[in-house]
Design an enzyme around this catalytic site. Structure first.
Site, mmCIF file in Angstrom:
data_model
loop_
_atom_site.group_PDB
_atom_site.id
_atom_site.type_symbol
_atom_site.label_atom_id
_atom_site.label_comp_id
_atom_site.label_asym_id
_atom_site.label_seq_id
_atom_site.Cartn_x
_atom_site.Cartn_y
_atom_site.Cartn_z
ATOM 1 N N GLY A 78 0.882 -1.224 0.271
ATOM 2 C CA GLY A 78 -0.002 0.098 -0.022
ATOM 3 C C GLY A 78 0.780 1.266 0.151
ATOM 4 O O GLY A 78 0.675 2.201 -0.976
ATOM 5 N N ARG A 94 12.419 2.689 6.142
ATOM 6 C CA ARG A 94 11.992 3.935 6.929
ATOM 7 C C ARG A 94 10.610 3.597 7.683
ATOM 8 O O ARG A 94 9.735 3.065 6.721
ATOM 9 C CB ARG A 94 12.216 5.016 6.172
ATOM 10 C CG ARG A 94 11.508 6.342 7.119
ATOM 11 C CD ARG A 94 11.432 7.671 6.393
ATOM 12 N NE ARG A 94 12.755 8.192 6.255
ATOM 13 C CZ ARG A 94 13.084 8.988 5.262
ATOM 14 N NH1 ARG A 94 12.358 9.123 3.988
ATOM 15 N NH2 ARG A 94 14.349 9.492 5.160
ATOM 16 N N ASN A 108 5.248 5.954 10.728
ATOM 17 C CA ASN A 108 4.381 6.305 11.912
ATOM 18 C C ASN A 108 4.831 5.178 12.870
ATOM 19 O O ASN A 108 4.067 4.164 12.798
ATOM 20 C CB ASN A 108 3.195 6.440 11.519
ATOM 21 C CG ASN A 108 2.124 6.895 12.807
ATOM 22 O OD1 ASN A 108 2.452 6.448 13.950
ATOM 23 N ND2 ASN A 108 1.403 7.798 12.637
ATOM 24 N N GLN A 129 1.331 -2.504 13.725
ATOM 25 C CA GLN A 129 1.005 -3.616 12.729
ATOM 26 C C GLN A 129 2.008 -4.884 13.067
ATOM 27 O O GLN A 129 1.802 -5.970 13.118
ATOM 28 C CB GLN A 129 1.482 -2.970 11.487
ATOM 29 C CG GLN A 129 0.600 -2.191 10.789
ATOM 30 C CD GLN A 129 -0.871 -2.690 10.427
ATOM 31 O OE1 GLN A 129 -0.643 -3.998 9.608
ATOM 32 N NE2 GLN A 129 -1.911 -2.413 10.899
ATOM 33 N N VAL A 170 4.974 -2.910 6.658
ATOM 34 C CA VAL A 170 4.997 -3.537 7.731
ATOM 35 C C VAL A 170 3.626 -4.332 8.048
ATOM 36 O O VAL A 170 3.658 -4.980 9.220
ATOM 37 C CB VAL A 170 5.009 -2.351 9.028
ATOM 38 C CG1 VAL A 170 6.387 -1.560 8.923
ATOM 39 C CG2 VAL A 170 3.947 -1.278 8.835
ATOM 40 N N GLU A 196 2.743 -7.299 6.882
ATOM 41 C CA GLU A 196 2.502 -8.743 6.991
ATOM 42 C C GLU A 196 3.843 -9.356 7.804
ATOM 43 O O GLU A 196 3.720 -10.292 8.139
ATOM 44 C CB GLU A 196 2.468 -9.367 5.698
ATOM 45 C CG GLU A 196 1.115 -8.985 5.161
ATOM 46 C CD GLU A 196 0.648 -9.140 3.708
ATOM 47 O OE1 GLU A 196 0.243 -10.028 3.330
ATOM 48 O OE2 GLU A 196 1.035 -8.059 2.915
HETATM 49 MO MO1 MOS Z 1 -2.729 -9.263 2.473
HETATM 50 S S1 MOS Z 1 -2.971 -11.187 2.876
HETATM 51 O O1 MOS Z 1 -1.760 -9.459 1.205
HETATM 52 O O2 MOS Z 1 -3.975 -8.646 1.912
#
Ligand code: MOS
Length: 693
Positions: free
Chosen positions: A507, A583, A586, A593, A658, A660
């Site tokens: 993301g 980096r 936050n 996470q 971060v 997973e």
């Molecule tokens: Mo994550 S399992 O790649 O939404």
């Protein structure tokens, strides 16, 4: 890529932008959106694992006061595309797995819909089914590619020779369980049609991906599908691809013209309709010399897919880049079964795929008498061992060293079963973590100046609880050179410029790069002081470095485990992880996470397990009473730290993701600690007390 951002806002921890709305209950989730006089939808599911529908008797359901429509394969409209078998709702009389949607009831209230659904009489002519996963099946097959487009098999050097010349070898099989994603918010869709346009308030990790999938199946121009999802109560991958309920909701809303339709899956329905983590069987072979230097590494992974739609977990992928060894091999094989379609669950591939190999490393390190931290350090590769590419940055060793220091590893006596405290055997263990830095193409960001030094940033990104509302605004603030409070971010709506899915920890890399590109375009076009109304759009730029470097985050996880001498009860007393994730945008959100991932890893190690009754083909413990997820009393001190890492190649922010990596390796660290505590080597998850009796 150069380090374009002068971090002023990155690295600080502004509070969640969405926090006040969430704690005051005003944040609108998919089921909370105000629509006028909605009807409610309840799904009817097949109760056999394979067969042919011979009759769907709806008379009693229709006769119930308040029932507006009942959809079945006999009366449901034909979809434009049934190519995705998972989404081809009510298009066929074939039943491909237990839990498949076979009818749907729309009624004035949720209660009436549910009662009427129970009155639908479904007759299925059963056919023999097969839901048995085993590495011994003679019908295992090699998929063309595995998840993410990775190669099915790889090979370097000569595995046989490498093993034959190794004084210490290992050949063991490890298994991971079937796990179901259980975000707190169930999958929810509110659907309505407005002048031929479809509006979906949907709980999704990607409004544009949901739009694409539903438009295709329903045969609509994507511009006529509007998906709105400002807040999501967790997803863990289960909301990363569209599932059948969204299609049924759209069909149902069409069946009751002018009436919005609301659907929230029940917890039990989620166990068969929204994907899950496939169980895996992992044969690991390794060979090393007396100093613990690996000459050979192999992982042969077997997992399951549904017969009607292929999903190929990329279980062996991390083995391809973790440790140096001249002779190596990985394979993936699938068993096509009469089961629900597996899908993404937090760190698909890496999460299950690091269990076997990281326990194997512990076993081999013990066999040759090398400390397991040191063993990993000795097998650090100079370059990506399979592609030969340099790593953009690789700080696994720093994580191992820093973790060992913080955890107090140097005081450890390597002898198993050496420490007993008041009836509890106590042990410690370590495992490594990794997760790739991925970028998903397709995002566009728009930035408009709204007044002196103030900006509106628009991109259809998602926040599934991860903190995007806040962290992406931080990226924008630094890219624009303004304070955090001078940026207004809008996400979670297809009315905004297109964005990629919140998946694969991609993301911030993808959306952040896009926002930075838009900020640069704004400066180029309007100079340093744009006027109110000045606006630009920009797409995600290519990153040529992505082809030149292997890009991965790394981590080291340490666990202290206690096993009761008499009962075998297993308790994790302490988890400590140190990560190298580039980096940190936050720290407050990143820590959340990482701790969340580690906690989910603990849950995977000890508690979660979807138990399948092979006679009937379904997960029998399909509720929160029996599918145990770690709760507060199960979770001890969990600490997440990170090492300073400056990676100029991943993206302009220097981030790695971060979401997973925190779950990767946790279960292996716990299994290794349990072995150290007891001398019992558990190779099959979950680690339950019966293993120790
Ligand atoms: Mo994550 S399992 O790649 O939404």
């Amino acid at each position: 890529m150069t380090d374009l951002l002068r971090p002023r806002v990155l690295g600080r921890s502004p509070r969640r932008v969405d926090g006040p709305a969430k704690v005051t209950g005003t944040a609108r989730y998919a089921g909370d959106q105000h629509v006028v006089d909605p009807a409610h939808l309840h799904l009817v599911q097949a109760e056999v694992a394979r067969g042919v529908l011979t009759e769907v008797e709806v008379g009693a359901a229709r006769a119930l006061d308040g029932v507006l429509a009942v959809l079945t394969p006999d009366n449901a409209p034909r979809l434009a595309s049934a190519r995705d078998a998972e989404l081809a709702a009510l298009q066929s009389h074939d039943v491909a797995f237990r839990g498949q949607v076979v009818a749907a009831v729309v009624a004035r209230t949720r209660e009436i819909a549910r009662e009427a659904a129970a009155l639908v009489r479904v007759r299925i002519d059963p056919r023999p089914h097969d839901v048995h996963l085993s590495a011994d099946r003679d019908d295992l097959y090699a998929p063309e590619k595995v998840n993410g487009g990775a190669d099915t098999d790889t090979s370097r050097g000569d595995l046989g020779t490498g093993l034959a010349h190794s004084p210490f070898t290992l050949d063991q099989t490890y298994t991971t369980a079937w796990y179901n994603n259980n975000p707190m918010e169930p999958h929810t869709t509110t659907a309505l049609w407005l002048d031929g346009d479809l509006v979906l308030y949907d709980s999704t990790q990607g409004v544009h991906t949901t739009r694409q999938a539903t438009a295709k199946v329903l045969g609509l121009d994507p511009r006529r599908v509007h998906v709105i999802s400002p807040h999501v109560g967790g997803g863990f991958g289960a909301k990363g691809t569209a599932h059948v309920h969204a299609i049924v909701a759209a069909m149902a809303a069409r069946a009751v013209p002018g009436t919005p339709v609301k659907l929230a899956l029940t917890r039990q329905q989620m166990f068969s309709l929204v994907g899950y983590r496939t169980p895996t069987v992992q044969r690991v072979r390794m060979g090393c010399d007396a100093d613990g230097r690996l000459a050979a590494v192999a992982l042969d992974a077997v997992s399951q897919t549904s017969r009607v739609k292929e999903f190929a977990e990329q279980t062996a992928r991390p083995t391809r880049m973790m440790y140096a060894a001249p002779n190596r091999r990985t394979t993936h094989r699938l068993a096509a079964l009469d089961v629900p379609v597996p899908s993404w669950m937090r760190a698909p591939g890496e999460c299950p795929g690091m269990f076997g190999p990281e326990v194997a490393v512990d076993e081999l390190a013990a066999a040759c008498g090398v400390d397991p931290v040191e063993f990993r350090v000795r097998n650090e590769p100079d370059v990506d061992p399979e592609t030969g590419k340099p790593f953009s940055s690789r700080n696994l060793v720093a994580c191992l060293r820093e973790g060992a220091r913080r955890f107090g590893w140097e005081h450890r006596d390597p002898t198993p079963r050496a420490r007993e405290e008041a009836g509890w055997l106590v042990g410690t263990g370590v495992a490594a973590s990794t997760y790739p830095v991925s970028r998903t193409p397709g995002s566009v960001a728009a930035i408009r100046c709204t007044g002196p030094g103030r900006y509106l940033v628009r991109i259809g990104a998602a926040d599934l609880g991860t903190g995007t509302w806040t962290s992406l605004a931080q990226v924008a603030a630094d890219a624009l050179g303004v304070d955090f409070g001078d940026v207004e971010l809008r996400i979670g709506d297809t009315a905004l410029p297109e964005a990629s899915v919140a998946g694969g920890s991609s993301g911030i890399t993808s959306w952040g790069s896009t926002v930075v590109a838009a900020a640069e375009a704004l400066r180029e076009r309007f100079g340093d002081d744009p006027a109110a109304g000045d606006e630009v759009r920009a797409g995600m730029p290519d990153n040529p470095a992505a082809g030149r470097y292997a890009m991965h985050a790394f981590g080291a996880q340490f666990a202290e485990v206690r096993v009761h001498v008499d009962t075998g009860e297993v308790r994790v007393a302490r988890l400590l992880g140190v990560f190298a994730v580039g980096r940190v945008v936050n720290p407050r959100l990143a820590r959340s996470q990482l701790v969340g991932g580690m906690t989910m890893g603990l849950s995977m190690a000890l508690h979660e397990h979807s138990v399948v009754d092979e006679r009937f083909g379904h997960v029998v413990n399909h509720d929160f009473a029996e599918y145990h997820i770690a709760t507060n009393a199960d979770v001890p001190r969990v600490e997440a730290h990170w090492v300073e890492e400056h990676d100029p190649h991943t993206n302009p922010m220097g981030t790695k993701g971060v979401g997973e990596i925190g779950i990767v390796g946790t279960a292996a660290a716990i299994a290794n600690a349990a072995h150290h505590a007891t001398g019992v080597r558990v190779r099959d998850l979950p680690i339950t007390l019966d293993h120790f009796l």
